[in-house]
Design an enzyme around this catalytic site. Structure first.
Site, PDB file in Angstrom:
ATOM      1  N   TYR A  78      -1.996  -1.612   9.981  1.00 35.50           N
ATOM      2  CA  TYR A  78      -1.921  -1.862   8.954  1.00 35.50           C
ATOM      3  C   TYR A  78      -0.731  -1.147   8.095  1.00 35.50           C
ATOM      4  CZ  TYR A  78      -4.047  -1.498   3.969  1.00 35.50           C
ATOM      5  OH  TYR A  78      -4.317  -1.937   2.615  1.00 35.50           O
ATOM      6  N   ALA A  91       2.303  -3.599   8.870  1.00 35.17           N
ATOM      7  CA  ALA A  91       2.138  -4.828   8.110  1.00 35.17           C
ATOM      8  C   ALA A  91       2.523  -4.636   6.589  1.00 35.17           C
ATOM      9  CB  ALA A  91       0.779  -5.296   8.236  1.00 35.17           C
ATOM     10  N   ILE A 143      -7.768   3.358  -4.228  1.00 31.51           N
ATOM     11  CA  ILE A 143      -8.511   2.582  -5.284  1.00 31.51           C
ATOM     12  C   ILE A 143     -10.079   2.515  -4.897  1.00 31.51           C
ATOM     13  CG2 ILE A 143      -8.377   0.387  -6.500  1.00 31.51           C
ATOM     14  CD1 ILE A 143      -5.890   2.067  -6.904  1.00 31.51           C
ATOM     15  N   SER A 158       0.861  -1.195  -0.081  1.00 35.48           N
ATOM     16  CA  SER A 158       0.015   0.163   0.028  1.00 35.48           C
ATOM     17  C   SER A 158       0.856   1.196   0.127  1.00 35.48           C
ATOM     18  CB  SER A 158      -0.968   0.176   1.307  1.00 35.48           C
ATOM     19  OG  SER A 158      -1.597   1.195   1.578  1.00 35.48           O
TER      20      SER A 158
END
Length: 228
Positions: A140, A143, A173, A127
């Site tokens: 998040y 990770a 997205i 990401s």
């Protein structure tokens, strides 16, 4: 001899039943791969990627039904957002176990097949937040950043074996996960719009292709300039 020439074209996509994962599955099918989707529910094969025993069983099932896996896309991911000071250990563990450890469990199993074939493609879906702060997502971000380090390490370990390992870093997205925030985030994207799952899928498909044979350990941003 490549996996394409050997007819070994099984591509396994984790989290492949919706959003970016579904778009990747569709694109790889168009490119001639025998695509298998893995998800907790609804996929061609069911498994929780955070559980190594379920992953082992899933790969055994895929090999029996479809053949050896020579393309792996680690896309499965979850979010449990919250400020670090308020984040519980369960929320931290759930995200790290799925988004990072899940990629490890699947990669370890897929490498057995790829080493036998002397060819393989691994693409990890990270990401844009892996390389920029995003308050409220410490788990998040950790990770997804860890996934980039994992990508580079596997790339170095497998480079002489005909196996590549690369990552893509999607930005904002248009998926169910971003449906509530896409409009407010659109202004922060230099491109002035959110991305489409198909645009991420195109980048993944390239990294899975023969043309990307000399690309290894790379991170390809698909974020409209957000991470620039």
């Amino acid at each position: 001899m490549s996996a394409r020439e050997n007819g070994q074209r099984v591509a396994l996509i984790t989290g492949g039943t919706r959003g970016i994962g579904a778009a990747i599955a569709d694109r790889l099918r168009e490119d001639g791969f025998d695509v298998v989707t893995l998800a907790r529910s609804g996929g061609d094969v069911q498994a929780d990627v955070s559980d190594p025993e379920q992953v082992k069983a899933a790969f055994d099932q895929v090999r029996e039904r479809y053949g050896p896996v020579t393309v792996l896309v680690n896309n499965a991911g979850v979010t449990r957002d919250g400020l670090t000071i308020r984040m519980g250990a369960d929320d931290w563990d759930a995200v790290l176990d799925t988004n990072l450890s899940g990629a490890f469990h699947c990669t370890r199993r897929a490498l057995d097949d790829m080493l036998s074939a002397r060819w393989g493609r691994i693409v990890n879906v990270s990401s844009v937040v892996a390389e920029r702060a995003n308050p409220g997502q410490a788990n998040y971000v950790a990770a997804k950043a860890g996934l980039l380090g994992f990508t580079r390490t596997v790339a170095r370990e497998m480079a002489r074996k005909g196996i590549t390992c690369n990552a893509v870093t999607p930005g904002v997205i248009d998926t169910d996960m971003t449906s509530n925030v896409a409009d407010e985030l659109k202004g922060a994207v230099p491109a002035g719009r959110v991305g489409r799952p198909e645009e991420v899928a195109a980048a993944v498909a390239f990294l899975c292709s023969e043309e990307a044979d000399y690309i290894n350990g790379a991170t390809l941003a698909v974020d409209g300039g957000l991470g620039a």
